[in-house]
Design a protein around this motif. Sequence first.
Motif, PDB file in Angstrom:
ATOM      1  N   GLU A  46       0.834  -1.193   0.000  1.00  0.00           N
ATOM      2  CA  GLU A  46       0.000   0.000   0.000  1.00  0.00           C
ATOM      3  C   GLU A  46       0.872   1.246   0.000  1.00  0.00           C
ATOM      4  O   GLU A  46       1.872   1.316   0.706  1.00  0.00           O
ATOM      5  N   GLY A  47       0.504   2.209  -0.825  1.00  0.00           N
ATOM      6  CA  GLY A  47       1.221   3.473  -0.914  1.00  0.00           C
ATOM      7  C   GLY A  47       1.147   4.009  -2.325  1.00  0.00           C
ATOM      8  O   GLY A  47       0.540   3.401  -3.209  1.00  0.00           O
ATOM      9  N   THR A  48       1.784   5.153  -2.538  1.00  0.00           N
ATOM     10  CA  THR A  48       1.845   5.660  -3.903  1.00  0.00           C
ATOM     11  C   THR A  48       2.846   4.810  -4.671  1.00  0.00           C
ATOM     12  O   THR A  48       3.670   4.109  -4.068  1.00  0.00           O
ATOM     13  N   VAL A  49       2.796   4.893  -5.973  1.00  0.00           N
ATOM     14  CA  VAL A  49       3.729   4.133  -6.807  1.00  0.00           C
ATOM     15  C   VAL A  49       5.165   4.509  -6.435  1.00  0.00           C
ATOM     16  O   VAL A  49       6.024   3.635  -6.286  1.00  0.00           O
ATOM     17  N   SER A  50       5.424   5.790  -6.234  1.00  0.00           N
ATOM     18  CA  SER A  50       6.776   6.232  -5.863  1.00  0.00           C
ATOM     19  C   SER A  50       7.205   5.670  -4.513  1.00  0.00           C
ATOM     20  O   SER A  50       8.345   5.234  -4.355  1.00  0.00           O
ATOM     21  N   GLU A  51       6.293   5.681  -3.539  1.00  0.00           N
ATOM     22  CA  GLU A  51       6.619   5.149  -2.212  1.00  0.00           C
ATOM     23  C   GLU A  51       6.907   3.651  -2.284  1.00  0.00           C
ATOM     24  O   GLU A  51       7.883   3.162  -1.683  1.00  0.00           O
ATOM     25  N   LEU A  52       6.063   2.929  -2.996  1.00  0.00           N
ATOM     26  CA  LEU A  52       6.288   1.488  -3.137  1.00  0.00           C
ATOM     27  C   LEU A  52       7.587   1.203  -3.884  1.00  0.00           C
ATOM     28  O   LEU A  52       8.341   0.304  -3.505  1.00  0.00           O
ATOM     29  N   ALA A  53       7.848   1.989  -4.928  1.00  0.00           N
ATOM     30  CA  ALA A  53       9.090   1.810  -5.696  1.00  0.00           C
ATOM     31  C   ALA A  53      10.295   1.980  -4.781  1.00  0.00           C
ATOM     32  O   ALA A  53      11.221   1.167  -4.806  1.00  0.00           O
ATOM     33  N   GLU A  54      10.267   3.012  -3.970  1.00  0.00           N
ATOM     34  CA  GLU A  54      11.390   3.266  -3.054  1.00  0.00           C
ATOM     35  C   GLU A  54      11.536   2.130  -2.043  1.00  0.00           C
ATOM     36  O   GLU A  54      12.645   1.645  -1.805  1.00  0.00           O
ATOM     37  N   SER A  55      10.417   1.669  -1.474  1.00  0.00           N
ATOM     38  CA  SER A  55      10.500   0.608  -0.468  1.00  0.00           C
ATOM     39  C   SER A  55      10.957  -0.724  -1.071  1.00  0.00           C
ATOM     40  O   SER A  55      11.567  -1.536  -0.385  1.00  0.00           O
ATOM     41  N   LEU A  56      10.670  -0.929  -2.350  1.00  0.00           N
ATOM     42  CA  LEU A  56      11.063  -2.175  -3.017  1.00  0.00           C
ATOM     43  C   LEU A  56      12.366  -2.032  -3.806  1.00  0.00           C
ATOM     44  O   LEU A  56      12.783  -2.956  -4.502  1.00  0.00           O
ATOM     45  N   ARG A  57      12.975  -0.850  -3.711  1.00  0.00           N
ATOM     46  CA  ARG A  57      14.241  -0.539  -4.396  1.00  0.00           C
ATOM     47  C   ARG A  57      14.121  -0.660  -5.920  1.00  0.00           C
ATOM     48  O   ARG A  57      14.965  -1.275  -6.577  1.00  0.00           O
ATOM     49  N   LEU A  58      13.029  -0.068  -6.442  1.00  0.00           N
ATOM     50  CA  LEU A  58      12.796  -0.023  -7.875  1.00  0.00           C
ATOM     51  C   LEU A  58      12.654   1.432  -8.307  1.00  0.00           C
ATOM     52  O   LEU A  58      12.369   2.295  -7.480  1.00  0.00           O
ATOM     53  N   THR A  59      12.801   1.680  -9.575  1.00  0.00           N
ATOM     54  CA  THR A  59      12.444   2.996 -10.105  1.00  0.00           C
ATOM     55  C   THR A  59      10.923   3.002 -10.261  1.00  0.00           C
ATOM     56  O   THR A  59      10.300   1.935 -10.342  1.00  0.00           O
ATOM     57  N   PRO A  60      10.300   4.168 -10.323  1.00  0.00           N
ATOM     58  CA  PRO A  60       8.852   4.190 -10.562  1.00  0.00           C
ATOM     59  C   PRO A  60       8.464   3.471 -11.861  1.00  0.00           C
ATOM     60  O   PRO A  60       7.421   2.809 -11.920  1.00  0.00           O
ATOM     61  N   THR A  61       9.299   3.561 -12.874  1.00  0.00           N
ATOM     62  CA  THR A  61       9.004   2.882 -14.137  1.00  0.00           C
ATOM     63  C   THR A  61       9.051   1.370 -13.951  1.00  0.00           C
ATOM     64  O   THR A  61       8.191   0.640 -14.451  1.00  0.00           O
ATOM     65  N   TYR A  62      10.046   0.872 -13.230  1.00  0.00           N
ATOM     66  CA  TYR A  62      10.112  -0.562 -12.953  1.00  0.00           C
ATOM     67  C   TYR A  62       8.967  -0.980 -12.018  1.00  0.00           C
ATOM     68  O   TYR A  62       8.475  -2.099 -12.108  1.00  0.00           O
ATOM     69  N   MET A  63       8.545  -0.076 -11.135  1.00  0.00           N
ATOM     70  CA  MET A  63       7.409  -0.371 -10.262  1.00  0.00           C
ATOM     71  C   MET A  63       6.157  -0.556 -11.109  1.00  0.00           C
ATOM     72  O   MET A  63       5.350  -1.448 -10.847  1.00  0.00           O
ATOM     73  N   PHE A  64       6.022   0.261 -12.157  1.00  0.00           N
ATOM     74  CA  PHE A  64       4.894   0.083 -13.078  1.00  0.00           C
ATOM     75  C   PHE A  64       4.948  -1.315 -13.703  1.00  0.00           C
ATOM     76  O   PHE A  64       3.937  -2.012 -13.772  1.00  0.00           O
ATOM     77  N   ALA A  65       6.122  -1.723 -14.163  1.00  0.00           N
ATOM     78  CA  ALA A  65       6.271  -3.041 -14.790  1.00  0.00           C
ATOM     79  C   ALA A  65       5.904  -4.142 -13.793  1.00  0.00           C
ATOM     80  O   ALA A  65       5.253  -5.132 -14.154  1.00  0.00           O
TER      81      ALA A  65
END
Length: 166
Positions: A46-65
Amino acid sequence: MPLQDAWKRISLDTRGEPVKHVWDEYLAKEKVVYANILRNKTTRLEGTVSELAESLRLTPTYMFAFLDGIHEAVDGVPTLEEIEEDTMVAFDIEYDRLYKQMVEYKADDLYGLPEWDEIFTPERQKELYTEQKRSHTIVRNEAKTGRNEACPCGSGKKYKKCCGAA
């Protein structure tokens, strides 16, 4: 700009073919993310895409993928075309469903992660695998029409001279 556009721009070449080094990098990171989710027994993201990306050590673009890859195995991922960095995402992870989806997509490197052993017994993994594979097996109970039988279309001709003709 929607992240789907950004992902397509970096992951596909001008002919629409996958850019190998981008996909290789992403798939390696995806494997680490799933290993961490399983290891930590994470049941909700749960979170914004940017927050989740940061917590999972991904870029926002990779978080989208990642969201694109997991969206069929979970409920709550927004429409992919609308996802941006500030889009709020919240979904529960159902391990049975996730495992089956990985089997469906033939992602052996994901459903074969050793971390699954902490979630399911080997017997349960085999059961889920078999359930998923069988879910696409078509079993015909009616007998086939013989070559010399009347055609089921009602033409009055033999099957081999009508619908069964090559």
